[in-house]
Design an enzyme around this catalytic site. Structure first.
Site, PDB file in Angstrom:
ATOM      1  N   GLN A 238      -4.067   3.449  12.712  1.00 15.76           N
ATOM      2  CA  GLN A 238      -3.682   4.392  13.791  1.00 15.76           C
ATOM      3  C   GLN A 238      -4.645   4.579  14.842  1.00 15.76           C
ATOM      4  OE1 GLN A 238      -1.422   7.024  10.371  1.00 15.76           O
ATOM      5  NE2 GLN A 238      -1.242   7.927  12.434  1.00 15.76           N
ATOM      6  N   PHE A 269       1.848   7.583   8.845  1.00 11.97           N
ATOM      7  CA  PHE A 269       2.052   9.000   8.739  1.00 11.97           C
ATOM      8  C   PHE A 269       0.862   9.911   8.575  1.00 11.97           C
ATOM      9  CE2 PHE A 269       5.331   6.742   6.141  1.00 11.97           C
ATOM     10  CZ  PHE A 269       6.351   6.767   6.940  1.00 11.97           C
ATOM     11  N   GLU A 273      -5.015   7.445   9.805  1.00  7.91           N
ATOM     12  CA  GLU A 273      -5.539   7.811  10.895  1.00  7.91           C
ATOM     13  C   GLU A 273      -7.257   7.534  11.095  1.00  7.91           C
ATOM     14  OE1 GLU A 273      -6.284  11.813  13.740  1.00  7.91           O
ATOM     15  OE2 GLU A 273      -4.511  11.666  12.603  1.00  7.91           O
ATOM     16  N   ARG A 351      -5.095  23.725  12.590  1.00  9.89           N
ATOM     17  CA  ARG A 351      -3.542  23.804  13.001  1.00  9.89           C
ATOM     18  C   ARG A 351      -2.925  24.583  12.298  1.00  9.89           C
ATOM     19  NH1 ARG A 351      -0.059  20.696  16.478  1.00  9.89           N
ATOM     20  NH2 ARG A 351      -1.730  19.545  17.426  1.00  9.89           N
ATOM     21  N   ARG A 383       1.779  13.706   8.701  1.00  2.78           N
ATOM     22  CA  ARG A 383       2.600  14.135   9.403  1.00  2.78           C
ATOM     23  C   ARG A 383       2.720  15.552   9.709  1.00  2.78           C
ATOM     24  NH1 ARG A 383       8.420  11.069   9.368  1.00  2.78           N
ATOM     25  NH2 ARG A 383       9.138  11.393  11.732  1.00  2.78           N
ATOM     26  N   PHE A 385      -0.048  17.522  10.356  1.00  6.79           N
ATOM     27  CA  PHE A 385      -1.230  17.736  10.453  1.00  6.79           C
ATOM     28  C   PHE A 385      -1.869  19.321  10.055  1.00  6.79           C
ATOM     29  CE2 PHE A 385      -5.615  17.790  12.548  1.00  6.79           C
ATOM     30  CZ  PHE A 385      -6.157  16.436  11.970  1.00  6.79           C
ATOM     31  N   ALA A 559      -0.620  13.539  16.201  1.00  6.14           N
ATOM     32  CA  ALA A 559      -0.317  14.881  17.012  1.00  6.14           C
ATOM     33  C   ALA A 559       0.822  14.685  17.737  1.00  6.14           C
ATOM     34  CB  ALA A 559      -1.545  15.169  17.877  1.00  6.14           C
ATOM     35  N   GLU A 760       6.201  14.984  14.747  1.00  3.62           N
ATOM     36  CA  GLU A 760       6.062  15.679  13.732  1.00  3.62           C
ATOM     37  C   GLU A 760       6.982  17.076  13.679  1.00  3.62           C
ATOM     38  OE1 GLU A 760       1.520  15.471  13.233  1.00  3.62           O
ATOM     39  OE2 GLU A 760       2.084  15.889  15.102  1.00  3.62           O
TER      40      GLU A 760
END
Length: 808
Positions: A238, A269, A273, A351, A383, A385, A559, A760
């Site tokens: 990703q 998902f 990343e 987050r 997903r 985060f 994100a 998300e």
């Protein structure tokens, strides 16, 4: 009839088929996509097919393991630690080296650059050295002439590890003050004083498990050495830019010498990343040692053991509230199980702090976030985060409040929503988050009552109460929960994107941008945006593979911001070309640039119409630039990362879901019977893709909260490391009544096409399933009411449901 028969029959008794709707009024979506797209002169707003759909169905869409391999390609397999924590005394490779086809072994000493990965915390080794930190940590790789030769040899390597004490639980890590990063505290108002004066108080503790990404295409990389110490890396990632940086760092070379390409992934998902970078580095280091291309693809069991998951969380809370259920004080502690290194745990935990309010105003609040170090895989992006871990906390608390006051949970949630209502001091309103961002675009006061009416929540709740009063084994539950999800990277620097658009002399258009395609339809939406900007048919636009040599320094596709960022950058690039062509036509027709329009494959001026292709040929003959770059940076965002205050998000996406469930009180089994969703995607760029994302996100969230249980044994080994022991939702778990409607209002912020992100936010709508299960469990207690909060550990497996019922 047995309870199991009734559970099975309940699906068949629902007459409604799976249905989707395209607006909040319940109207059906447009005609089938091929007809609708053909009938419309515009691409935006139409349900165009995914750009790779035909190729994927036909088996012609290439993934990394489908690419032709260069002559001399070797294959790598990882050597894994079997100890959760210990001192690494040595590695005996003799047995492996004697096996057929084995070329050699790559260990930490073979890394030409830094032995630590180029992660921001610089706390994770490329290969384990001196110590091992979890079962499944990669100590090195075996390289052989075939995949199976490498895997067999890797299992023959003997690793000498002297065990050390291991910490496997976030509460134990917290007690030892074992953290990967320092704790973070966010305070507003006077929570202790407000708690002391609250009319009602509750407290509790609970745990929510992690989640395996379970992408269809496992982690894979293919490293090709080129001339003059240059490198080409195929990575299922990703974030190609980060893979480029990590590989260059490990090889001790400059970024410009490494090119990373990714045409598509078979799912990500969040699991690709950062952690796709590991495989790329391992492959590249092996390729450097042996001077040959090296491919490394983890099998499913190793993928489970090596890679991180969604962060499991543990919570402690105390809440004060009034007779309406409105929160007057909240003290919330969140313990994030980060695994052995930081990875993305800092922003994930941040987050969770940002979203522990979900849709509700918290006037007096203290949130403590601890980032706990344990001897497990280093947990990573997934997903949402951290958003889901924050949302479920406040929804659980509000459910507990409703139970304590014997109120309908929907009414308690409505009473706590952000609003324009002034506070007692008259100087402020209930519209500002605990991190000091004003909620300016709240639509939940309209959206939630509309869903309540269209799904007949009140009538169904009454029917369910009557059902539960008569049943001895089965209990039903129902819940509506909302979502308010902030859109932007919390790390402000990532909120930028670039793109290239090329128009060729035959009028065909090629687009390249920094985002990656993992099945979510990003390339399709970007193609729609560019097609509309140039006024050409979708079929005329081709989006090519993500490539660090074309768009440098691109942010991760994460994100939920892939379309927002890359779509806008591509739009700006296409607009530059359109303006060049408009100026050229103005010169021919002696008119103003504002009088030129592009639509239906034509360029239209006051003096006539020309085909787009014709104009392009004439422009090229007159040396007009037919390619351009585009750049976009998200406006308005700012925040202080040391205090977690400011405006970290450009806007919020909203939605709500009503879920109805049934549980078998004898076995703990459960089933989701009905789901109604009303979700906000702004003006949809592609309703078919957006509805698909809502469906998939919800079902994946449902899996997280019901069946997907990760179990680590006492020795730190992951027991659930294959499909035989880890249960993701299957088609039979999808409720027959599954209705989705899109809120019709455009994004109030100036976002591309008036759209909103969709990847998300729908995931968190599945919290309604968890709350409906707690409602059903409460109904099974004597008198239909529990004596206190329903202590349901997530995921709500059959065992955990029975525990919540007090029967285990």
């Amino acid at each position: 009839m047995t309870a199991r028969d009734e559970l099975s029959l309940s699906r068949d008794a629902v007459a409604d088929p799976v249905t989707v709707t395209a607006d909040a009024a319940g109207n059906l979506p447009p005609a089938p996509q091929s007809q609708a797209a053909a009938a419309s002169p515009r691409a935006l707003g139409q349900p165009h097919a995914h750009e790779s759909a035909r190729a994927q169905v036909a088996g012609n869409a290439s993934y990394i393991d489908d690419l032709p391999e260069l002559k001399g390609t070797l294959y790598a397999a990882p050597i894994l630690s079997k100890v959760a924590h210990g001192r690494l005394n040595g590695v005996d490779t003799a047995a492996a080296l004697a096996m057929p086809g084995v070329r050699g072994v790559v260990l930490s000493a073979d890394i030409p650059g830094d032995k630590m990965l180029a992660a921001f915390a610089h706390d994770e080794p490329v290969f384990a050295f001196e110590t091992v930190q979890h079962v499944g940590q990669v100590v090195g790789v075996v390289v052989a002439e075939s995949v199976m030769q490498a895997r067999r040899a890797a299992r023959a390597v003997q690793v000498d590890i002297a065990p050390l004490p291991a910490v496997l639980d976030p509460r134990a890590a917290h007690a030892q003050q074992s953290y990967v990063l320092p704790p973070v505290f966010v305070r507003r108002g006077a929570p202790e004083e407000a708690m002391a004066h609250a009319p009602h108080r509750l407290g509790g503790s609970f745990d929510v498990g992690g989640q395996e990404h379970f992408y269809l295409e496992g982690q894979i990389a293919y490293a090709l050495p080129l001339e003059q110490n240059q490198w080409w890396i195929h990575s299922s990632t990703q974030h190609p830019g980060e893979v480029q940086h990590w590989v260059a760092h490990a090889l001790g070379i400059d970024n410009h010498a490494v090119t990373v390409q990714c045409r598509r992934m078979g799912g990500g998902f969040g699991g690709k990343e950062t952690q796709a970078g590991h495989l790329a580095v391992w492959s590249a280091v092996a390729a450097h040692k042996f001077g040959a291309p090296v491919k490394l693809r983890l099998d499913r069991d190793d993928d489970f053991l090596v890679t991180g998951k969604r962060h499991p969380f543990a919570y402690d809370y105390e809440v004060g509230f009034d007779g309406r259920g409105r929160i007057t004080a909240l003290v919330l502690t969140m313990l994030a199980n980060c695994g052995f290194s930081a990875d993305l745990s800092g922003p994930v935990a941040d987050r969770a702090v940002f979203h522990c309010d979900n849709a509700y105003f918290l006037e007096n609040v203290l949130v403590a976030s601890y980032r706990c170090k344990t001897n497990t895989q280093s947990h990573t992006a997934f997903r949402g985060f951290g958003g889901p871990q924050g949302v479920i906390a406040i929804e659980r608390i509000l459910g507990d409040i409703a139970g304590a006051l014997r109120l309908d949970a929907f009414d308690v949630r409505m009473a706590n929503l952000y609003s324009d209502e002034p506070l007692a001091d008259g100087k402020a309103k209930r519209d500002t988050t605990h991190y000091q961002m004003q909620v300016e675009d709240n639509i939940l006061h309209a959206l939630m009552p509309q869903l309540e009416q269209t799904c007949h929540y009140r009538a169904r709740a009454t029917e369910i109460a009557a059902w539960n009063a008569q049943q001895t084994v089965l209990r039903r539950g129902i819940a509506i929960t909302p979502v308010k999800f902030g859109i932007s990277f919390t790390a402000t620097l990532f909120n930028q994107a670039g793109a290239l658009v090329h128009v060729y002399t035959d009028g065909s258009v090629q687009v390249n941008h920094g985002g990656t395609e993992m099945g979510q339809g990003l390339h399709t939406k970007v193609a729609q945006i560019v097609a509309d900007e140039l006024g050409v048919p979708m079929a005329q636009v081709l989006v090519t593979a993500s490539d660090t040599s074309k768009v440098p320094n691109a942010s991760a596709t994460a994100a939920s911001s892939g379309t927002d960022l890359n779509g806008r950058a591509a739009q700006f690039a296409a607009r530059n070309i359109r303006d060049n062509l408009a100026s050229f036509v103005c010169g021919l027709d002696t008119c103003g640039a504002g009088e030129i329009s592009f639509a239906g494959g034509e360029v239209i001026s006051p003096k006539g119409r020309r085909s787009f292709n014709e104009v392009v040929k004439e422009a090229y003959a007159n040396r007009i630039q037919l390619w351009s770059d585009g750049f976009y940076r998200t406006p308005k965002i700012h925040y202080d990362k040391t205090t977690l205050t400011g405006r970290p998000f450009f806007y919020f996406a909203y939605g709500a879901a009503c879920s109805e469930v049934v549980i078998d009180t004898l076995t703990g089994e459960s089933r989701v019977l009905k789901v109604d969703i009303l979700h906000d995607v702004g003006h949809s760029i592609n309703p078919a893709i957006d509805i698909g994302q809502i469906e998939g996100g919800f079902i994946q969230g449902m899996g997280w909260l019901t069946t997907e249980e990760l179990v680590w044994k006492a020795d730190g080994a992951l027991a659930t490391h294959a499909p035989s022991t880890y249960k993701i939702p299957a088609t039979g778990d999808v409720p027959e009544h599954f209705r989705i409607a899109l809120w019709p209002e455009a994004n109030r912020e100036d976002n591309v096409g008036g759209s909103k992100a969709v990847g998300e936010p729908p995931f968190m709508l599945a919290v309604s399933v968890y709350e409906a299960l707690r409602h059903a469990i409460a109904a099974a207690w004597p008198g239909g009411k529990a004596n206190g909060p329903i202590a349901l550990t997530a995921p709500a497996t059959a065992e955990n449901v029975l525990r919540a019922l007090g029967r285990m």
